[in-house]
Design a protein around this motif. Structure first.
Motif, PDB file in Angstrom:
ATOM      1  N   THR A  44      61.088 160.615  41.023  1.00  0.00           N
ATOM      2  CA  THR A  44      62.498 160.290  40.784  1.00  0.00           C
ATOM      3  C   THR A  44      63.312 160.208  42.073  1.00  0.00           C
ATOM      4  OG1 THR A  44      62.966 162.635  40.356  1.00  0.00           O
ATOM      5  CG2 THR A  44      62.493 161.231  38.448  1.00  0.00           C
ATOM      6  N   SER A  45      62.875 160.893  43.112  1.00  0.00           N
ATOM      7  CA  SER A  45      63.609 160.841  44.378  1.00  0.00           C
ATOM      8  C   SER A  45      63.509 159.465  45.036  1.00  0.00           C
ATOM      9  CB  SER A  45      63.080 161.915  45.341  1.00  0.00           C
ATOM     10  OG  SER A  45      61.712 161.670  45.657  1.00  0.00           O
ATOM     11  N   THR A  46      62.585 158.618  44.567  1.00  0.00           N
ATOM     12  CA  THR A  46      62.405 157.295  45.180  1.00  0.00           C
ATOM     13  C   THR A  46      63.111 156.189  44.392  1.00  0.00           C
ATOM     14  OG1 THR A  46      60.360 156.712  43.971  1.00  0.00           O
ATOM     15  CG2 THR A  46      60.127 158.042  45.979  1.00  0.00           C
ATOM     16  N   ILE A  47      63.807 156.533  43.300  1.00  0.00           N
ATOM     17  CA  ILE A  47      64.455 155.517  42.473  1.00  0.00           C
ATOM     18  C   ILE A  47      65.600 154.855  43.247  1.00  0.00           C
ATOM     19  CG2 ILE A  47      65.818 155.089  40.384  1.00  0.00           C
ATOM     20  CD1 ILE A  47      64.295 157.370  39.051  1.00  0.00           C
ATOM     21  N   GLN A  48      65.590 153.533  43.244  1.00  0.00           N
ATOM     22  CA  GLN A  48      66.696 152.762  43.804  1.00  0.00           C
ATOM     23  C   GLN A  48      67.180 151.769  42.763  1.00  0.00           C
ATOM     24  OE1 GLN A  48      66.318 151.133  47.754  1.00  0.00           O
ATOM     25  NE2 GLN A  48      65.000 152.802  48.461  1.00  0.00           N
ATOM     26  N   ARG A  49      68.492 151.537  42.738  1.00  0.00           N
ATOM     27  CA  ARG A  49      69.106 150.604  41.795  1.00  0.00           C
ATOM     28  C   ARG A  49      69.611 149.372  42.535  1.00  0.00           C
ATOM     29  NH1 ARG A  49      70.057 155.641  39.856  1.00  0.00           N
ATOM     30  NH2 ARG A  49      69.900 155.985  37.605  1.00  0.00           N
ATOM     31  N   TYR A  50      69.449 148.230  41.906  1.00  0.00           N
ATOM     32  CA  TYR A  50      69.915 146.967  42.458  1.00  0.00           C
ATOM     33  C   TYR A  50      70.710 146.226  41.378  1.00  0.00           C
ATOM     34  CZ  TYR A  50      66.194 147.860  45.877  1.00  0.00           C
ATOM     35  OH  TYR A  50      65.375 148.420  46.830  1.00  0.00           O
TER      36      TYR A  50
ATOM     37  N   ILE B 268      64.409 141.613  45.396  1.00  0.00           N
ATOM     38  CA  ILE B 268      64.540 143.048  45.160  1.00  0.00           C
ATOM     39  C   ILE B 268      63.258 143.765  45.578  1.00  0.00           C
ATOM     40  CG2 ILE B 268      64.710 144.813  43.345  1.00  0.00           C
ATOM     41  CD1 ILE B 268      66.639 142.969  41.885  1.00  0.00           C
ATOM     42  N   LEU B 269      62.125 143.229  45.139  1.00  0.00           N
ATOM     43  CA  LEU B 269      60.850 143.841  45.526  1.00  0.00           C
ATOM     44  C   LEU B 269      60.614 143.742  47.024  1.00  0.00           C
ATOM     45  CD1 LEU B 269      58.372 142.828  42.660  1.00  0.00           C
ATOM     46  CD2 LEU B 269      59.295 145.093  43.172  1.00  0.00           C
ATOM     47  N   ASP B 270      60.984 142.602  47.617  1.00  0.00           N
ATOM     48  CA  ASP B 270      60.835 142.464  49.075  1.00  0.00           C
ATOM     49  C   ASP B 270      61.599 143.568  49.802  1.00  0.00           C
ATOM     50  OD1 ASP B 270      59.303 140.217  48.676  1.00  0.00           O
ATOM     51  OD2 ASP B 270      60.890 138.796  49.203  1.00  0.00           O
ATOM     52  N   SER B 271      62.827 143.836  49.331  1.00  0.00           N
ATOM     53  CA  SER B 271      63.647 144.864  49.966  1.00  0.00           C
ATOM     54  C   SER B 271      63.048 146.251  49.773  1.00  0.00           C
ATOM     55  CB  SER B 271      65.061 144.813  49.369  1.00  0.00           C
ATOM     56  OG  SER B 271      65.842 145.892  49.850  1.00  0.00           O
ATOM     57  N   TYR B 272      62.675 146.573  48.547  1.00  0.00           N
ATOM     58  CA  TYR B 272      62.159 147.914  48.261  1.00  0.00           C
ATOM     59  C   TYR B 272      60.833 148.160  48.959  1.00  0.00           C
ATOM     60  CZ  TYR B 272      60.998 152.146  45.674  1.00  0.00           C
ATOM     61  OH  TYR B 272      60.679 153.441  45.348  1.00  0.00           O
ATOM     62  N   LEU B 273      59.962 147.170  48.936  1.00  0.00           N
ATOM     63  CA  LEU B 273      58.604 147.350  49.464  1.00  0.00           C
ATOM     64  C   LEU B 273      58.503 147.170  50.968  1.00  0.00           C
ATOM     65  CD1 LEU B 273      56.609 145.487  46.665  1.00  0.00           C
ATOM     66  CD2 LEU B 273      56.902 147.950  46.962  1.00  0.00           C
ATOM     67  N   SER B 274      59.621 146.895  51.625  1.00  0.00           N
ATOM     68  CA  SER B 274      59.579 146.715  53.083  1.00  0.00           C
ATOM     69  C   SER B 274      59.116 147.979  53.797  1.00  0.00           C
ATOM     70  CB  SER B 274      60.961 146.295  53.599  1.00  0.00           C
ATOM     71  OG  SER B 274      61.931 147.311  53.323  1.00  0.00           O
ATOM     72  N   ALA B 275      59.290 149.132  53.162  1.00  0.00           N
ATOM     73  CA  ALA B 275      58.873 150.401  53.770  1.00  0.00           C
ATOM     74  C   ALA B 275      57.434 150.768  53.435  1.00  0.00           C
ATOM     75  CB  ALA B 275      59.803 151.520  53.316  1.00  0.00           C
ATOM     76  N   TYR B 276      56.769 149.953  52.588  1.00  0.00           N
ATOM     77  CA  TYR B 276      55.417 150.285  52.126  1.00  0.00           C
ATOM     78  C   TYR B 276      54.480 149.108  52.417  1.00  0.00           C
ATOM     79  CZ  TYR B 276      58.332 153.649  49.710  1.00  0.00           C
ATOM     80  OH  TYR B 276      59.263 154.622  49.433  1.00  0.00           O
ATOM     81  N   PRO B 277      53.638 149.245  53.436  1.00  0.00           N
ATOM     82  CA  PRO B 277      52.804 148.116  53.851  1.00  0.00           C
ATOM     83  C   PRO B 277      51.681 147.757  52.879  1.00  0.00           C
ATOM     84  CG  PRO B 277      52.285 150.085  55.137  1.00  0.00           C
ATOM     85  CD  PRO B 277      53.490 150.409  54.325  1.00  0.00           C
ATOM     86  N   LEU B 278      51.315 148.669  51.995  1.00  0.00           N
ATOM     87  CA  LEU B 278      50.212 148.400  51.096  1.00  0.00           C
ATOM     88  C   LEU B 278      50.592 148.820  49.665  1.00  0.00           C
ATOM     89  CD1 LEU B 278      47.307 147.389  50.790  1.00  0.00           C
ATOM     90  CD2 LEU B 278      46.508 149.717  51.273  1.00  0.00           C
ATOM     91  N   VAL B 279      50.578 147.838  48.762  1.00  0.00           N
ATOM     92  CA  VAL B 279      50.924 148.085  47.366  1.00  0.00           C
ATOM     93  C   VAL B 279      49.679 147.913  46.511  1.00  0.00           C
ATOM     94  CG1 VAL B 279      52.401 147.420  45.435  1.00  0.00           C
ATOM     95  CG2 VAL B 279      53.241 147.200  47.780  1.00  0.00           C
ATOM     96  N   GLY B 280      49.334 148.931  45.742  1.00  0.00           N
ATOM     97  CA  GLY B 280      48.146 148.860  44.907  1.00  0.00           C
ATOM     98  C   GLY B 280      48.409 148.310  43.520  1.00  0.00           C
ATOM     99  N   ALA B 281      49.545 148.717  42.901  1.00  0.00           N
ATOM    100  CA  ALA B 281      49.822 148.314  41.530  1.00  0.00           C
ATOM    101  C   ALA B 281      51.323 148.344  41.269  1.00  0.00           C
ATOM    102  CB  ALA B 281      49.107 149.235  40.539  1.00  0.00           C
ATOM    103  N   ILE B 282      51.746 147.433  40.403  1.00  0.00           N
ATOM    104  CA  ILE B 282      53.154 147.363  39.990  1.00  0.00           C
ATOM    105  C   ILE B 282      53.190 147.173  38.482  1.00  0.00           C
ATOM    106  CG2 ILE B 282      55.365 146.164  40.236  1.00  0.00           C
ATOM    107  CD1 ILE B 282      54.335 145.006  42.873  1.00  0.00           C
ATOM    108  N   CYS B 283      54.012 147.961  37.800  1.00  0.00           N
ATOM    109  CA  CYS B 283      54.254 147.756  36.371  1.00  0.00           C
ATOM    110  C   CYS B 283      55.732 147.468  36.187  1.00  0.00           C
ATOM    111  CB  CYS B 283      53.837 148.967  35.546  1.00  0.00           C
ATOM    112  SG  CYS B 283      54.003 148.698  33.755  1.00  0.00           S
ATOM    113  N   ILE B 284      56.032 146.330  35.552  1.00  0.00           N
ATOM    114  CA  ILE B 284      57.399 145.862  35.369  1.00  0.00           C
ATOM    115  C   ILE B 284      57.701 145.816  33.880  1.00  0.00           C
ATOM    116  CG2 ILE B 284      58.990 143.917  35.731  1.00  0.00           C
ATOM    117  CD1 ILE B 284      56.966 143.055  38.003  1.00  0.00           C
ATOM    118  N   ASP B 285      58.836 146.394  33.484  1.00  0.00           N
ATOM    119  CA  ASP B 285      59.270 146.203  32.098  1.00  0.00           C
ATOM    120  C   ASP B 285      60.563 145.403  32.103  1.00  0.00           C
ATOM    121  OD1 ASP B 285      61.780 147.891  31.150  1.00  0.00           O
ATOM    122  OD2 ASP B 285      60.684 149.175  32.551  1.00  0.00           O
TER     123      ASP B 285
END
Length: 316
Positions: free
Chosen positions: A28-34, A45-62
């Motif tokens: 919950t400490s990593t939640i960001q709102r756009y 939005i994902l480009d902005s959020y994931l800029s700090a994470y060079p490797l993404v394994g999985a994404i679940c979107i609702d």
């Protein structure tokens, strides 16, 4: 060695929330709102959020809208979510797209008492079937089936079943609705605009008010608003009861959505239990089903996290 991150995304009508998750739990400490209005789509939005994470394994979107073959179009927003395109954009991450109610369904096996307000305790019994009813901008309901650690939440569009009448007042309501809409489904009664429709019907020419104003008038004790809320809750209890008979959710009925969270504290006073159990000789049978109001604002994100964990476990 860089550890890949897992990401959950909850796209609402106004805001999109993004968070990391680990082991099926939302961090919950990593939640960001756009704000959606400030972005042309989910990609920036994902480009902005994931800029700090060079490797993404999985994404679940609702998201609020129908999803088929990994592609979904939002009902109230001109965005299209495409799992394959997002996977390519994020370097080959596993991307899963769910309807928002499916995400809520994946959350309910994992919610604790602090996330629920129990309206009807029912009769405690082990069960692998639950039912989630969403009342918000729209209306929908889905069964939730669990088997061991696996959860299945089939998609549905149950908000558009035919609106029916059981007395003279409801017949007048349907006639009134038919002069304004080409067809009247349950969503035209059980949603934010549904509460507005009912209030306008009760007002009988006194004008249309938005849902927030109706709730303020109800809280102030206004008779018109109380009558509108009473019809709303009567239909909700009947709707949830019909679906309970269809699915037999001995694991519980879970009410979710912004509108129902506002009405939640008043449901029992407005006759929800009586309408839910109004099934003739099956009235006593209906007492078996627990009914809960989900109060956890992060439930959809938690459902996405739980679903990703199940997928990872199944693939190992």
């Amino acid at each position: 060695m860089i550890t890949p991150v897992s990401v959950t995304v909850d796209i609402g009508g106004t805001n999109t929330r993004v968070a990391l998750c680990d082991g099926g739990e939302v961090l919950t400490s990593t939640i960001q709102r756009y704000r959606n209005a400030e972005h042309p789509g989910l990609e920036p939005i994902l480009d902005s959020y994931l800029s700090a994470y060079p490797l993404v394994g999985a994404i679940c979107i609702d998201m609020a809208g129908p999803v088929k073959d990994g592609v979904g179009t939002l009902t109230n927003l001109d965005w299209t979510i495409d799992a394959r395109a997002l996977s390519a954009r994020t370097g080959g991450a596993r991307v899963v797209v769910l309807n928002d109610l499916q995400a809520q369904g994946h959350s309910v096996p994992h919610l604790d008492e602090g996330s629920l307000l129990t309206l009807m305790p029912g009769q405690a019994a082990p069960s692998d079937v639950r039912l989630v009813v969403n009342v918000g901008t729209g209306l929908n309901a889905v069964p939730v089936h669990t088997s061991g650690t696996l959860t299945l939440v089939p998609a549905a569009e149950a908000g558009h079943i035919t609106l029916q009448a059981r007395d003279a007042e409801e017949l007048r309501l349907i006639d009134w609705m038919s002069t304004r809409l080409p067809s009247s489904g349950m969503e035209e009664i059980l949603s934010g605009r549904g509460l507005e429709n009912l209030d306008e019907f009760i007002g009988d020419g006194a004008g249309r008010r938005d849902a927030a104003t109706v709730m303020e008038a109800y809280a102030a004790g206004e008779d018109r608003a109380r009558k509108a809320a009473t019809i709303f809750v009567r239909y909700l209890g009947r709707y949830a009861g019909d679906l309970a008979l269809t699915n037999l959710p001995f694991g519980g009925v879970f009410l979710v959505g912004g509108v129902i969270r506002h009405l939640g504290p008043h449901l029992m006073d407005l006759g929800f239990a009586e309408a839910f159990r109004d099934k003739g000789r099956f009235a006593a049978f209906m007492e078996q089903f627990p009914v809960h109001l989900v109060t956890d604002d992060y439930a959809a994100l938690r459902g996405c996290a739980a679903h990703l964990q199940e997928l990872q476990t199944a693939s190992n």
